[in-house]
Design a protein around this motif. Structure first.
Motif, PDB file in Angstrom:
ATOM      1  N   ASP A  68     -22.476  -6.499  70.589  1.00 36.90           N
ATOM      2  CA  ASP A  68     -21.612  -7.272  71.474  1.00 36.90           C
ATOM      3  C   ASP A  68     -22.369  -8.369  72.208  1.00 36.90           C
ATOM      4  OD1 ASP A  68     -19.418  -5.792  70.766  1.00 36.90           O
ATOM      5  OD2 ASP A  68     -19.495  -4.468  72.515  1.00 36.90           O
ATOM      6  N   ASP A  69     -23.544  -8.034  72.737  1.00 34.37           N
ATOM      7  CA  ASP A  69     -24.254  -8.970  73.604  1.00 34.37           C
ATOM      8  C   ASP A  69     -25.163  -9.928  72.849  1.00 34.37           C
ATOM      9  OD1 ASP A  69     -24.074  -8.298  76.768  1.00 34.37           O
ATOM     10  OD2 ASP A  69     -23.722  -6.505  75.587  1.00 34.37           O
ATOM     11  N   VAL A  70     -25.724  -9.501  71.733  1.00 33.83           N
ATOM     12  CA  VAL A  70     -26.658 -10.349  70.990  1.00 33.83           C
ATOM     13  C   VAL A  70     -25.943 -11.124  69.889  1.00 33.83           C
ATOM     14  CG1 VAL A  70     -28.764 -10.402  69.598  1.00 33.83           C
ATOM     15  CG2 VAL A  70     -28.579  -8.815  71.534  1.00 33.83           C
ATOM     16  N   TRP A  71     -25.138 -10.422  69.097  1.00 35.31           N
ATOM     17  CA  TRP A  71     -24.442 -11.086  67.987  1.00 35.31           C
ATOM     18  C   TRP A  71     -23.178 -11.815  68.462  1.00 35.31           C
ATOM     19  CZ3 TRP A  71     -28.097  -7.633  66.956  1.00 35.31           C
ATOM     20  CH2 TRP A  71     -28.865  -7.823  65.800  1.00 35.31           C
ATOM     21  N   GLY A  72     -22.583 -11.341  69.547  1.00 32.70           N
ATOM     22  CA  GLY A  72     -21.483 -12.072  70.145  1.00 32.70           C
ATOM     23  C   GLY A  72     -20.102 -11.578  69.765  1.00 32.70           C
ATOM     24  N   LEU A  73     -19.102 -12.171  70.436  1.00 34.03           N
ATOM     25  CA  LEU A  73     -17.704 -11.803  70.290  1.00 34.03           C
ATOM     26  C   LEU A  73     -17.240 -11.891  68.847  1.00 34.03           C
ATOM     27  CD1 LEU A  73     -14.895 -11.280  71.680  1.00 34.03           C
ATOM     28  CD2 LEU A  73     -14.646 -13.763  71.718  1.00 34.03           C
ATOM     29  N   GLY A  74     -16.659 -10.807  68.377  1.00 34.90           N
ATOM     30  CA  GLY A  74     -15.981 -10.842  67.087  1.00 34.90           C
ATOM     31  C   GLY A  74     -16.844 -10.646  65.863  1.00 34.90           C
ATOM     32  N   PHE A  75     -18.167 -10.398  66.017  1.00 38.94           N
ATOM     33  CA  PHE A  75     -18.989 -10.199  64.824  1.00 38.94           C
ATOM     34  C   PHE A  75     -18.512  -8.947  64.094  1.00 38.94           C
ATOM     35  CE2 PHE A  75     -22.911  -8.447  62.805  1.00 38.94           C
ATOM     36  CZ  PHE A  75     -23.009  -9.423  61.824  1.00 38.94           C
ATOM     37  N   ALA A  76     -18.249  -9.107  62.787  1.00 38.98           N
ATOM     38  CA  ALA A  76     -17.600  -8.034  62.029  1.00 38.98           C
ATOM     39  C   ALA A  76     -18.583  -7.064  61.374  1.00 38.98           C
ATOM     40  CB  ALA A  76     -16.685  -8.637  60.957  1.00 38.98           C
ATOM     41  N   GLY A  77     -19.869  -7.261  61.602  1.00 38.84           N
ATOM     42  CA  GLY A  77     -20.845  -6.373  60.990  1.00 38.84           C
ATOM     43  C   GLY A  77     -20.863  -5.006  61.654  1.00 38.84           C
ATOM     44  N   ASP A  78     -21.487  -4.022  60.983  1.00 38.06           N
ATOM     45  CA  ASP A  78     -21.569  -2.694  61.580  1.00 38.06           C
ATOM     46  C   ASP A  78     -22.958  -2.495  62.173  1.00 38.06           C
ATOM     47  OD1 ASP A  78     -23.314  -2.089  59.474  1.00 38.06           O
ATOM     48  OD2 ASP A  78     -21.705  -1.245  58.244  1.00 38.06           O
ATOM     49  N   THR A  79     -23.203  -1.287  62.682  1.00 37.36           N
ATOM     50  CA  THR A  79     -24.449  -1.031  63.401  1.00 37.36           C
ATOM     51  C   THR A  79     -25.689  -1.096  62.502  1.00 37.36           C
ATOM     52  OG1 THR A  79     -24.092   1.357  63.115  1.00 37.36           O
ATOM     53  CG2 THR A  79     -23.318   0.360  65.165  1.00 37.36           C
ATOM     54  N   ARG A  80     -25.504  -1.059  61.190  1.00 38.06           N
ATOM     55  CA  ARG A  80     -26.653  -1.190  60.293  1.00 38.06           C
ATOM     56  C   ARG A  80     -27.319  -2.551  60.450  1.00 38.06           C
ATOM     57  NH1 ARG A  80     -23.841   0.206  54.718  1.00 38.06           N
ATOM     58  NH2 ARG A  80     -22.285  -1.089  55.773  1.00 38.06           N
ATOM     59  N   THR A  81     -26.547  -3.549  60.855  1.00 34.29           N
ATOM     60  CA  THR A  81     -27.107  -4.882  61.103  1.00 34.29           C
ATOM     61  C   THR A  81     -28.191  -4.812  62.170  1.00 34.29           C
ATOM     62  OG1 THR A  81     -25.001  -5.926  60.527  1.00 34.29           O
ATOM     63  CG2 THR A  81     -26.546  -7.228  61.833  1.00 34.29           C
ATOM     64  N   VAL A  82     -27.927  -4.047  63.229  1.00 32.28           N
ATOM     65  CA  VAL A  82     -28.915  -3.872  64.296  1.00 32.28           C
ATOM     66  C   VAL A  82     -30.151  -3.174  63.756  1.00 32.28           C
ATOM     67  CG1 VAL A  82     -29.383  -2.778  66.516  1.00 32.28           C
ATOM     68  CG2 VAL A  82     -27.140  -3.813  66.074  1.00 32.28           C
ATOM     69  N   ASP A  83     -29.965  -2.110  62.993  1.00 28.29           N
ATOM     70  CA  ASP A  83     -31.104  -1.350  62.464  1.00 28.29           C
ATOM     71  C   ASP A  83     -31.994  -2.208  61.574  1.00 28.29           C
ATOM     72  OD1 ASP A  83     -30.117   0.897  63.761  1.00 28.29           O
ATOM     73  OD2 ASP A  83     -28.987   1.582  62.022  1.00 28.29           O
ATOM     74  N   VAL A  84     -31.374  -3.055  60.754  1.00 24.14           N
ATOM     75  CA  VAL A  84     -32.146  -3.935  59.869  1.00 24.14           C
ATOM     76  C   VAL A  84     -33.001  -4.900  60.694  1.00 24.14           C
ATOM     77  CG1 VAL A  84     -31.958  -5.838  58.213  1.00 24.14           C
ATOM     78  CG2 VAL A  84     -30.575  -3.779  57.914  1.00 24.14           C
ATOM     79  N   HIS A  85     -32.425  -5.466  61.729  1.00 25.81           N
ATOM     80  CA  HIS A  85     -33.172  -6.420  62.562  1.00 25.81           C
ATOM     81  C   HIS A  85     -34.254  -5.716  63.395  1.00 25.81           C
ATOM     82  CE1 HIS A  85     -30.010  -9.221  61.419  1.00 25.81           C
ATOM     83  NE2 HIS A  85     -30.730 -10.192  61.935  1.00 25.81           N
ATOM     84  N   ILE A  86     -33.981  -4.515  63.856  1.00 24.74           N
ATOM     85  CA  ILE A  86     -35.002  -3.753  64.592  1.00 24.74           C
ATOM     86  C   ILE A  86     -36.181  -3.451  63.679  1.00 24.74           C
ATOM     87  CG2 ILE A  86     -35.534  -1.479  65.565  1.00 24.74           C
ATOM     88  CD1 ILE A  86     -34.195  -3.150  67.616  1.00 24.74           C
ATOM     89  N   ARG A  87     -35.900  -3.047  62.444  1.00 29.53           N
ATOM     90  CA  ARG A  87     -36.970  -2.746  61.493  1.00 29.53           C
ATOM     91  C   ARG A  87     -37.835  -3.981  61.230  1.00 29.53           C
ATOM     92  NH1 ARG A  87     -34.118  -0.249  58.167  1.00 29.53           N
ATOM     93  NH2 ARG A  87     -33.590  -1.893  56.685  1.00 29.53           N
ATOM     94  N   SER A  88     -37.193  -5.123  61.045  1.00 29.50           N
ATOM     95  CA  SER A  88     -37.928  -6.362  60.814  1.00 29.50           C
ATOM     96  C   SER A  88     -38.734  -6.751  62.047  1.00 29.50           C
ATOM     97  CB  SER A  88     -36.953  -7.482  60.453  1.00 29.50           C
ATOM     98  OG  SER A  88     -37.626  -8.705  60.296  1.00 29.50           O
TER      99      SER A  88
END
Length: 222
Positions: free
Chosen positions: A178-198
């Motif tokens: 919500d706060d980083v990707w912003g309003l309405g981003f349709a991705g799921d929580t795996r998006t966060v995990d991928v970026h954290i890993r990187s």
């Protein structure tokens, strides 16, 4: 002032009509060359940018905007027919503030525009953040891990900035979306995990500062 960069005359006219009816001043451009020429004269408050443009595509234009100190913080909403999650991630990593997929409703368009303008008008966050040996300079878009500069994508940078601003606090994946990707981003929580890993890989020895909080999300510790 809102600039609309869209090569489809019908879509551009619809966007301009909706914005003007809602009280916004808006100007349309059918190609990037005309937009760039206008940008030399005035900087808009927000840009609605189509991805599929003739010649220079929208993502390439966005990347050049983010490299220019004058426009690197210019609010940009990408508008495209592409709906795949990786297309959205690529656009957001290139510096887009939000992402709108065609076909869209007029009310959704206006809601996105108003929300982004509100966020951009809020008090700017601290420009330099320091947690232990990790430092982040928003103005220069610079991250240092000890004595080493760290090259991050736009979203990795924003993700790290958010966690550094909330050091010691556990943040959920949903909160990060919500706060980083912003309003309405349709991705799921795996998006966060991928970026954290990187992000962990790029931080090297300081990756231990990013902790996984089981059942919650992540936390940055000094």
């Amino acid at each position: 002032m809102i600039h609309v960069v869209e090569d489809d005359d019908g879509v551009r006219d619809l966007e301009l009509y909706a914005l003007r009816q809602a009280g916004f001043e808006a100007v349309g451009f059918g190609n990037t060359a005309d937009f760039r020429a206008a940008l030399q004269k005035t900087t808009p408050n927000l840009v609605l940018l189509d991805v599929m443009l003739p010649g220079e595509d929208g993502v390439s234009l966005l990347q050049s905007l983010r490299r220019d100190p004058r426009t690197k913080r210019l609010p940009v909403i990408l508008v495209t027919a592409k709906g795949a999650e990786m297309d959205k991630v690529r656009g957001l990593d290139s510096g887009a503030d939000d992402y709108l997929t065609k076909p869209f409703g007029i009310m959704e368009l206006l809601a996105r525009v108003r929300a982004l303008l509100r966020r951009s008008e809020e008090t700017r966050p601290a420009q330099v953040l320091t947690v232990g040996a990790l430092s982040l300079d928003r103005e220069r878009h610079l991250v240092r891990a000890g004595e080493r500069n760290v090259e991050l994508t736009h979203m990795e940078f924003e993700l790290l900035a958010f966690m550094m601003a909330h050091v010691g606090k556990a943040v959920t994946r949903e909160m990060l979306l919500d706060d980083v990707w912003g309003l309405g981003f349709a991705g799921d929580t795996r998006t966060v995990d991928v970026h954290i890993r990187s992000l962990r890989q790029k931080l090297g020895d300081l990756s231990v500062m990013i902790l996984t909080v089981r059942g919650v999300g992540y936390k940055l510790e000094g």
